[in-house]
Design a protein around this motif. Structure first.
Motif, short mmCIF file in Angstrom:
data_model
loop_
_atom_site.label_atom_id
_atom_site.label_comp_id
_atom_site.label_asym_id
_atom_site.label_seq_id
_atom_site.Cartn_x
_atom_site.Cartn_y
_atom_site.Cartn_z
N ASP A 1 -47.30 34.24 9.89
CA ASP A 1 -46.97 32.84 9.67
C ASP A 1 -45.49 32.76 9.29
O ASP A 1 -45.08 33.16 8.20
N TYR A 2 -44.69 32.24 10.22
CA TYR A 2 -43.25 32.18 9.97
C TYR A 2 -42.88 31.22 8.84
O TYR A 2 -41.82 31.37 8.22
N ASP A 3 -43.73 30.26 8.58
CA ASP A 3 -43.43 29.32 7.49
C ASP A 3 -43.49 30.00 6.13
O ASP A 3 -42.84 29.56 5.17
N ARG A 4 -44.24 31.10 6.06
CA ARG A 4 -44.31 31.83 4.78
C ARG A 4 -42.99 32.50 4.43
O ARG A 4 -42.71 32.73 3.25
N ILE A 5 -42.19 32.81 5.45
CA ILE A 5 -40.93 33.51 5.20
C ILE A 5 -40.00 32.64 4.35
O ILE A 5 -39.35 33.12 3.42
N SER A 6 -39.91 31.37 4.67
CA SER A 6 -39.03 30.48 3.90
C SER A 6 -39.53 30.26 2.48
O SER A 6 -38.74 29.87 1.61
N GLU A 7 -40.81 30.49 2.23
CA GLU A 7 -41.35 30.31 0.88
C GLU A 7 -41.14 31.53 -0.01
O GLU A 7 -41.27 31.45 -1.22
N ILE A 8 -40.79 32.66 0.59
CA ILE A 8 -40.56 33.89 -0.19
C ILE A 8 -39.20 33.79 -0.86
O ILE A 8 -38.22 33.37 -0.23
N PRO A 9 -39.07 34.14 -2.12
CA PRO A 9 -37.76 34.09 -2.79
C PRO A 9 -36.74 34.99 -2.09
O PRO A 9 -37.07 36.02 -1.50
N LEU A 10 -35.48 34.58 -2.16
CA LEU A 10 -34.42 35.33 -1.49
C LEU A 10 -34.28 36.74 -2.04
O LEU A 10 -33.90 37.66 -1.31
N ASN B 1 -24.12 37.55 2.73
CA ASN B 1 -23.76 36.45 1.84
C ASN B 1 -22.72 36.91 0.82
O ASN B 1 -23.02 37.69 -0.08
N PRO B 2 -21.45 36.47 0.96
CA PRO B 2 -20.42 36.89 0.00
C PRO B 2 -20.45 36.01 -1.26
O PRO B 2 -20.97 34.89 -1.26
N GLU C 1 -12.56 22.14 8.30
CA GLU C 1 -13.86 22.24 7.65
C GLU C 1 -13.79 21.78 6.19
O GLU C 1 -14.72 21.16 5.67
N ILE C 2 -12.68 22.09 5.53
CA ILE C 2 -12.52 21.65 4.13
C ILE C 2 -12.48 20.14 4.05
O ILE C 2 -13.08 19.53 3.15
N MET C 3 -11.80 19.51 4.99
CA MET C 3 -11.75 18.04 4.99
C MET C 3 -13.11 17.44 5.33
O MET C 3 -13.44 16.35 4.85
N LYS C 4 -13.92 18.14 6.13
CA LYS C 4 -15.24 17.60 6.48
C LYS C 4 -16.17 17.58 5.28
O LYS C 4 -17.00 16.67 5.14
N ILE C 5 -16.08 18.61 4.41
CA ILE C 5 -17.02 18.73 3.29
C ILE C 5 -16.35 18.41 1.96
O ILE C 5 -16.79 18.85 0.90
N SER C 6 -15.26 17.65 2.01
CA SER C 6 -14.61 17.10 0.80
C SER C 6 -14.13 18.20 -0.14
O SER C 6 -14.36 18.14 -1.36
N GLY C 7 -13.50 19.23 0.40
CA GLY C 7 -12.86 20.23 -0.42
C GLY C 7 -13.73 21.40 -0.83
O GLY C 7 -13.24 22.31 -1.52
N SER C 8 -14.99 21.44 -0.48
CA SER C 8 -15.86 22.53 -0.88
C SER C 8 -15.56 23.80 -0.06
O SER C 8 -14.79 23.77 0.92
N MET C 9 -16.16 24.91 -0.48
CA MET C 9 -15.99 26.16 0.23
C MET C 9 -17.26 26.59 0.95
O MET C 9 -17.31 27.67 1.55
N ASN C 10 -18.27 25.74 0.94
CA ASN C 10 -19.55 26.06 1.56
C ASN C 10 -19.50 25.69 3.05
O ASN C 10 -20.07 24.69 3.49
N TYR C 11 -18.79 26.50 3.82
CA TYR C 11 -18.68 26.27 5.25
C TYR C 11 -18.55 27.61 5.96
O TYR C 11 -18.25 28.65 5.35
N LYS C 12 -18.79 27.59 7.24
CA LYS C 12 -18.61 28.77 8.08
C LYS C 12 -17.33 28.61 8.89
O LYS C 12 -17.05 27.53 9.43
N ILE C 13 -16.57 29.68 8.96
CA ILE C 13 -15.36 29.63 9.78
C ILE C 13 -15.77 29.47 11.24
O ILE C 13 -16.50 30.30 11.78
N PRO C 14 -15.37 28.40 11.89
CA PRO C 14 -15.82 28.17 13.27
C PRO C 14 -15.27 29.22 14.22
O PRO C 14 -14.17 29.75 14.04
#
Length: 520
Positions: free
Chosen positions: A196-205, A239-240, A497-510
């Protein structure tokens, strides 16, 4: 018919001397004719050449050497692999040859058996083939008993074993309808475990850091999880750890990115400034060697053995690098490389005592372990500013030049008196500016340039500080200016990307196809 009679009258065994006696040399002596096959005889007759036949030669006829019979096999191997031939009274050399040939034949026999065994595959007959086998067996049977040799013949025809043919015959007797179809169902064997693939998202990281831990959380085996990874059902993510940004930090990052846009292009068609007058500057430690290296070796190659006194205290040197965006003409030719320079924090000190490598008083290169604000100021004034004035394009010397630095405590402020006095000399207008705090992604050195030249530096094998400095400087100079320009393009994409997310760093380098953009 006349042509056929003419061909029948020709003697195919005749030599050139028999055809024409006028000056044609004999190629085959008469003594050899008895050793060759009769070419006039039909080819279907079995005729074996005498491999021991030798041309007429007085030297060979007078020789007393004993030769082994070439027409005889070295030995006739039986089932157990034992030899059944005997050797006559040969000399030592011929005895050795017989033993050598015997060993070669044995090894060839063993190799052929292994090849046949490896190439032998199980063949599963389809229902149609099994029915055809039954009909052949039924036609060659009498009162339920098969004729002699039928099983071997049918097994050879369908390339299966005798056991398979016997099994089909027995199977036909068990059924009144003589149904010999396969007894295996269509979906046979071990059933695939449904996950059940839905169970994978329920498992803690924290329980999804490895394939094995994820398989344990799902009560399955690691092989099944690895198949899902190969099929693309799950993906691996690195994940850095990123800097913690406050609201003030996000606001300054957004303002800094907006300041890099042309004022005339806002808000309808915003475009970035050329950034040709912004020098990115930063420091980095370069190590003599890595703690762990990967090598590709041949199977028989000896593995390298590397040692050091302490893995936590590998020799290192800090470097100060300064680069600006390279410039090209309309034809794509380099006008300015943008490489201001890379400067090591080292000193020259005399040796205190004599050793096996040098005598006392010899100047040695030592890495600076304490980098203070005064040291940074002296490097800026004595090395960075002269390099800028020397390499900067003359046609652009009157325009303001900005040196972008991070907010390290050892860096000097933008209004430092000594720096301002040296920066305004010789008609230059050089100013200091700081990038937003906790923003390494807004400096091209941290964004990719340092990693690039470090990978080049690790291809060398320095043994001392002088060699390490030379390797780093060489890597800095050898780095492609085309790739250096690509890093500035990546910097602009990060600002978007910084302008798209209002200065945050939670983005992927395109991912940008920079080579295609360069051609356009």
């Amino acid at each position: 018919m006349a042509a056929e009679n003419l061909l029948d009258d020709i003697d195919l065994n005749s030599t050139p001397s028999q055809i024409d006696n006028e000056g044609i040399q004999h190629f085959f002596p008469n003594e050899v004719h008895g050793m060759l096959p009769d070419l006039n005889v039909d080819g279907e007759e079995n005729y074996l050449l005498d491999l021991n036949a030798l041309p007429h030669s007085p030297q060979l006829s007078q020789s007393n050497h004993v030769l082994f019979d070439l027409n005889q096999k070295p030995f006739d191997a039986d089932v157990d692999g034992e030899s059944s031939f005997t050797v006559g009274e040969e000399n030592n050399a011929n005895t050795y040859m017989w033993k050598l040939m015997k060993q070669i034949w044995k090894e060839a026999l063993i190799l052929s058996k292994k090849i046949l065994k490896r190439n032998k595959k199980l063949k599963f007959l389809s229902n149609e083939e099994r029915t055809a086998v039954y009909h052949i067996l039924h036609q060659n049977s009498f009162n339920g008993r098969l004729k002699k040799g039928v099983i071997d013949s049918v097994a050879s025809t369908f390339s299966v074993s005798r056991t398979t043919i016997l099994r089909i015959w027995r199977h036909s007797k068990e059924s009144d309808l003589h149904d010999v179809s396969q007894r295996k169902p269509r979906n046979c064997g071990r059933k695939r475990i449904q996950i059940d693939y839905d169970r994978i998202s329920e498992i803690p990281l924290r329980q999804r850091t490895t394939i094995r831990s994820l398989a344990c959380a799902l009560d399955t085996n690691p092989t099944s999880m690895f198949r899902l990874l190969q099929a693309g059902v799950i993906r691996r993510h690195s994940n850095p750890m990123r800097p913690l940004l406050k609201e003030e930090n996000k606001r300054s990052r957004l303002q800094f990115s907006l300041s890099m846009l042309e004022d005339s292009s806002i808000p309808h068609d915003p475009i970035f400034k050329s950034m040709n007058n912004i020098i990115h500057i930063d420091e980095k430690w370069f190590y003599m060697s890595k703690k762990s290296n990967n090598y590709y070796l041949l199977p028989h190659e000896e593995e390298p053995y590397r040692t050091c006194k302490s893995k936590n205290f590998i020799t290192k040197v800090m470097f100060l690098a300064a680069i600006v965006r390279p410039r090209f003409d309309s034809q794509g030719n380099e006008v300015f490389s943008g490489k201001i320079g890379i400067f090591p924090f080292v000193t020259q000190e005399p040796a205190k005592r004599t050793s096996s490598n040098r005598v006392a008083g010899t100047l040695e290169t030592k890495a600076m372990t304490s980098i203070t604000r005064n040291v940074i100021r002296s490097f800026f004034i004595d090395q960075v500013l002269p390099a800028i004035k020397e390499k900067w394009p003359i046609e652009d010397a009157k325009n303001p030049i900005f040196i972008q630095q991070d907010n390290a405590r050892t860096h000097i402020s933008h209004d430092d008196d000594e720096f301002l006095k040296a920066a305004t000399q010789d008609g230059f207008d050089i100013r200091l500016m700081c990038q937003p705090a906790n923003s390494p992604d807004l400096n091209v050195l941290d964004l990719g340039f340092f990693n690039a030249i470090q990978s080049l530096q690790h291809k060398e094998a320095p043994k001392n500080i002088d060699q390490l400095v030379s390797a780093v400087v060489k890597s800095f100079e050898d780095f492609s200016i085309i790739k250096s320009n690509f890093i500035f393009v990546t910097l602009q994409s990060c600002m978007i990307e910084i302008m798209k997310i209002s200065g945050s760093m939670n983005y992927k380098i395109p991912h940008l196809n920079k080579q295609m953009l360069q051609r356009v």
